[in-house]
Design an enzyme around this catalytic site. Sequence first.
Site, PDB file in Angstrom:
ATOM      1  N   THR A 238      -1.581  -6.023  -3.542  1.00  0.00           N
ATOM      2  CA  THR A 238      -1.057  -4.654  -3.423  1.00  0.00           C
ATOM      3  C   THR A 238       0.082  -4.438  -4.431  1.00  0.00           C
ATOM      4  O   THR A 238       1.066  -5.170  -4.428  1.00  0.00           O
ATOM      5  CB  THR A 238      -0.503  -4.406  -2.004  1.00  0.00           C
ATOM      6  OG1 THR A 238      -1.459  -4.839  -1.048  1.00  0.00           O
ATOM      7  CG2 THR A 238      -0.192  -2.929  -1.801  1.00  0.00           C
ATOM      8  N   ASP A 242       0.778  -1.690 -10.430  1.00  0.00           N
ATOM      9  CA  ASP A 242       2.069  -0.997 -10.567  1.00  0.00           C
ATOM     10  C   ASP A 242       3.091  -1.906 -11.231  1.00  0.00           C
ATOM     11  O   ASP A 242       3.900  -1.471 -12.060  1.00  0.00           O
ATOM     12  CB  ASP A 242       2.603  -0.566  -9.198  1.00  0.00           C
ATOM     13  CG  ASP A 242       1.619   0.324  -8.451  1.00  0.00           C
ATOM     14  OD1 ASP A 242       0.836   1.034  -9.111  1.00  0.00           O
ATOM     15  OD2 ASP A 242       1.623   0.304  -7.199  1.00  0.00           O
TER      16      ASP A 242
HETATM   17  O1  RIB Z   1      -0.518   0.498  -5.621  1.00  0.00           O
HETATM   18  C1  RIB Z   1      -0.122   0.191  -4.311  1.00  0.00           C
HETATM   19  C2  RIB Z   1       0.383   1.406  -3.605  1.00  0.00           C
HETATM   20  O2  RIB Z   1      -0.668   2.328  -3.444  1.00  0.00           O
HETATM   21  C3  RIB Z   1       0.913   1.167  -2.222  1.00  0.00           C
HETATM   22  O3  RIB Z   1       2.274   0.815  -2.207  1.00  0.00           O
HETATM   23  C4  RIB Z   1       0.582   2.452  -1.478  1.00  0.00           C
HETATM   24  O4  RIB Z   1       1.692   3.177  -1.084  1.00  0.00           O
HETATM   25  C5  RIB Z   1      -0.306   3.241  -2.440  1.00  0.00           C
HETATM   26  O5  RIB Z   1       0.356   4.268  -3.059  1.00  0.00           O
END
Ligand code: RIB
Length: 296
Positions: A238, A242
């Site tokens: 997760t 990002d």
């Molecule tokens: O990329 C991960 C994120 O995607 C999570 O933190 C969630 O909030 C979604 O936006």
Amino acid sequence: MKQGARIWGFGSINIDHVHKLDHLPAAGETLASHDYRVQLGGKGANQSVAAARAGAKVCHLGAVGADGLTMRDVMEGYGVDCGGVQVTDAATGHAIIMVDRSGENAILLHGGANHALALDPALEALKSAQAGEYLLMQNETAWQPEIAAAAAARGLKVVYSAAPFSPGAVQAVMPFISMLMMNEVESQQLQEALGTEIADLPVQTIVVTRGAQGASWHAKGSADIFVPALPVQVLDTTGAGDCFAGALVAALSEGVDAPAAMRFATCAAALQVSRAGAASAMPTRAEIEALASEGG
Ligand code: RIB
């Protein structure tokens, strides 16, 4: 440490409700959660935190509801300037995240304040941006083309992390962006939707992440760059994309060349997936540099 150009993060702030499961549920299946945590997330917040932890000066533009003030405070605690975060009547965006034993995830999103944020205060905040700074954005908020256009008009380098992926959303910001980031499946989908090879898109630089296969950089007028992924024990993917995006832009904002910036982002993402969480798992600059110096 050299202070680079400022990064403006325009993006989502979510309350992530994270459940650990044996496997991701099939349709109609009821599953027990082994572990439950509430933490800061949202692709925008994650990217801003990743860039700030990697050493960049980051100002975030976005929104929370009254129920999300703690999330804003957590971002501040990671070094992100949240003066441009609005407080809306709508509830803070949230995500229900399910993580299986292999670290793979499935995410349900509610946009909330990310879609209720007002355009004018965000445009007003951007008036203090300087040419040469960066705008880093994703596809979880309202007003993406408007903000991208305003930033490009001020001479900012606009980087679009195309997640969650939508060809229409990419097309809407395409005239204003100088860099597009997406994963391999999304790059295929974009080529099919637009009927155009990636190399022919009107964007100066395209970065494609390929998970365990690494990542590639395609810039007009120069040779492609490929950086392999690092072998790592994956705990939770997760926010890995990002992390890569935030760390890459942090390195570029310091004038680091493309191959070195890609290696820096690869090291950051390797550290991030080896820990649980999204924003809370973003590595510090010292951690990234330590891994890089070990040959990462
Ligand atoms: O990329 C991960 C994120 O995607 C999570 O933190 C969630 O909030 C979604 O936006």
